[in-house]
Design a protein around this motif. Sequence first.
Motif, PDB file in Angstrom:
ATOM      1  N   SER A  55     -28.935 -15.096  37.269  1.00 15.36           N
ATOM      2  CA  SER A  55     -28.036 -16.122  37.764  1.00 15.36           C
ATOM      3  C   SER A  55     -27.500 -15.617  39.095  1.00 15.36           C
ATOM      4  CB  SER A  55     -26.905 -16.401  36.778  1.00 15.36           C
ATOM      5  OG  SER A  55     -26.210 -17.576  37.163  1.00 15.36           O
ATOM      6  N   ALA A  62     -22.964 -19.751  43.141  1.00 14.96           N
ATOM      7  CA  ALA A  62     -23.402 -20.736  42.151  1.00 14.96           C
ATOM      8  C   ALA A  62     -22.961 -22.140  42.551  1.00 14.96           C
ATOM      9  CB  ALA A  62     -22.860 -20.381  40.774  1.00 14.96           C
ATOM     10  N   ARG A  63     -21.714 -22.282  42.985  1.00 10.99           N
ATOM     11  CA  ARG A  63     -21.215 -23.602  43.368  1.00 10.99           C
ATOM     12  C   ARG A  63     -21.927 -24.131  44.607  1.00 10.99           C
ATOM     13  NH1 ARG A  63     -20.310 -26.473  40.315  1.00 10.99           N
ATOM     14  NH2 ARG A  63     -18.972 -27.812  41.580  1.00 10.99           N
ATOM     15  N   GLY A  69     -23.161 -29.002  38.901  1.00 12.51           N
ATOM     16  CA  GLY A  69     -22.928 -28.437  37.579  1.00 12.51           C
ATOM     17  C   GLY A  69     -21.454 -28.245  37.279  1.00 12.51           C
ATOM     18  N   GLN A  74     -20.383 -22.590  34.678  1.00 10.31           N
ATOM     19  CA  GLN A  74     -21.066 -21.713  35.622  1.00 10.31           C
ATOM     20  C   GLN A  74     -20.319 -20.393  35.781  1.00 10.31           C
ATOM     21  OE1 GLN A  74     -21.275 -24.291  39.043  1.00 10.31           O
ATOM     22  NE2 GLN A  74     -23.230 -25.189  38.421  1.00 10.31           N
ATOM     23  N   VAL A 446     -24.915 -27.259  33.109  1.00  6.73           N
ATOM     24  CA  VAL A 446     -24.843 -25.963  33.789  1.00  6.73           C
ATOM     25  C   VAL A 446     -25.681 -26.081  35.055  1.00  6.73           C
ATOM     26  CG1 VAL A 446     -25.446 -23.526  33.674  1.00  6.73           C
ATOM     27  CG2 VAL A 446     -24.476 -24.664  31.666  1.00  6.73           C
ATOM     28  N   ASN A 447     -26.931 -26.470  34.858  1.00  4.89           N
ATOM     29  CA  ASN A 447     -27.802 -26.874  35.954  1.00  4.89           C
ATOM     30  C   ASN A 447     -27.777 -28.399  36.030  1.00  4.89           C
ATOM     31  OD1 ASN A 447     -29.193 -24.158  36.453  1.00  4.89           O
ATOM     32  ND2 ASN A 447     -29.583 -24.477  34.272  1.00  4.89           N
ATOM     33  N   MET A 452     -29.648 -22.533  38.393  1.00  6.39           N
ATOM     34  CA  MET A 452     -29.090 -21.182  38.499  1.00  6.39           C
ATOM     35  C   MET A 452     -29.524 -20.322  37.309  1.00  6.39           C
ATOM     36  SD  MET A 452     -25.048 -21.904  37.658  1.00  6.39           S
ATOM     37  CE  MET A 452     -24.735 -20.264  36.992  1.00  6.39           C
ATOM     38  N   ASN A 457     -28.112 -18.542  30.799  1.00 10.74           N
ATOM     39  CA  ASN A 457     -27.324 -19.458  29.972  1.00 10.74           C
ATOM     40  C   ASN A 457     -27.526 -19.119  28.498  1.00 10.74           C
ATOM     41  OD1 ASN A 457     -26.396 -21.648  28.455  1.00 10.74           O
ATOM     42  ND2 ASN A 457     -27.508 -23.192  29.608  1.00 10.74           N
TER      43      ASN A 457
END
Length: 475
Positions: A55, A62-63, A69, A74, A446-447, A452, A457
């Motif tokens: 990840s 991530a954002r 998501g 996340q 999440v995705n 990611m 996850n």
Amino acid sequence: MTTEIRQRDVVIVGAGMAGLVAGVRATELGADVCVLEKGTRPGGSMYLSAGLIWSYETIDDARENVPRGDPELQRTIVEGLDPAFDWLESLGVTVREPPVELPTGETVVAPTPGANCGKIEPEAFTDRLRTRIEDGGGEVLVETPMRSLRTDGNTVVGVDATTADGEDLEIEADAVVLATGGFQGNERLLQEYVTPAIENLWLRANPWSTGDGLTAARDVGAKTTGGMETFYGHNLAAPPANVTPDRYLELTQYYGPFAVAIDERGERFTDESESDLEHTLAQDTAHEADGRAYYVFDSDLYDDEVFSMGHIGTIVERSADRGAEVVRADSLEAFEEKLYAAGVDGTNAVETLDEYNEAVRTGCGDRLDPPRTDYQRPVDTPPFYAVAVQPGITFTMGGLHVDEGGRVLDERRSPSTLFVDEGHDESVECEPIAGLYAAGVDIGNVNNRHYMGGLANALVMGRRAVESAVDDRVE
């Protein structure tokens, strides 16, 4: 027909990575656990993968990369990945740091810049975790699909299943963790949510993830997320290529973001470079090109490498050896003629290339329609190539709405407010369904279009969901 009745503290539905992780963690917490697996073996789609668990290093990364998501989920995964790697090592699972060698022989540093990445061996991982569950007093039952959830009012109190011998099995439990791996193996759900042209989708995953968790949870009032039409996958060589589970990795094309993707009309249909990892291109091939496209490129790209996934020419020739349709020509005139023979409007295709080349040579690819925002390299050095591709779906991105503890949320009740992705502007308020949890890609959002990691996850939320289940049971 007889009905067997059992009592357990926790039932986990699905024995892929998320389910196995949840099962081991449950035994560590002192719970009496039963893991049900629909298929003939544990391991799920992880068993078929390269075993890369990754990840982003930070929630900001991530954002930036997956803005649609759920930020709290996340954050949970990003911050929980290193502790989860340490936990795996404590179980005797080897987690290798990059660079690592894939089954295809290529060496991977990381799937994308800014990734926190580890590598496990899927078969050894599966065997180790199954053994830990059984040594801890739990059980893993294969060929034992869940039929439905058992409820008492608004509380989930177990599952109804069918044993490998065809007998009815009722398991009464304080908590059920759904880890059935998404719905990519269910043609009806794919047609409902993803695309009507399901005949033009490869299943790049195990065949048993058919939405059992999603369907059972919806039946008891669970809320689903936005992004149900989105999925993680890659474009693979299209029929008549012989794509079998042992060839998923080597027939994945990977280089789409650097090529020009055209449909059978000879027209571009998306920004190929929107994602380095090709998953947005695979989705758009399904949604915008009816599931069949052509990657067009020249000898310069043929001789290049795609990140650390290997030499592009090797990928192309490997695909051709497995029956893929590969068009080659030493001039654009011959290329046009051969594209017509392949069922593509060759005149439009060459005009598309001319327009594309003119734009990217002047750095104006972002003015094309659709735009080309990155990797603006001309296609002008013969020989020219076109490889027929078809999307392969590995897992669905939409699924069950959960909180950061993996508790499945009830659309019928309030009051906790949830994040709603960019495509949904309604206010959403709901609270958990007592006794029901989810992990891995049974969790949605999440995705969402962007990606990611999938196994991260499963690893983090498999632990988190069963910890919540045991904590809630104690309370």
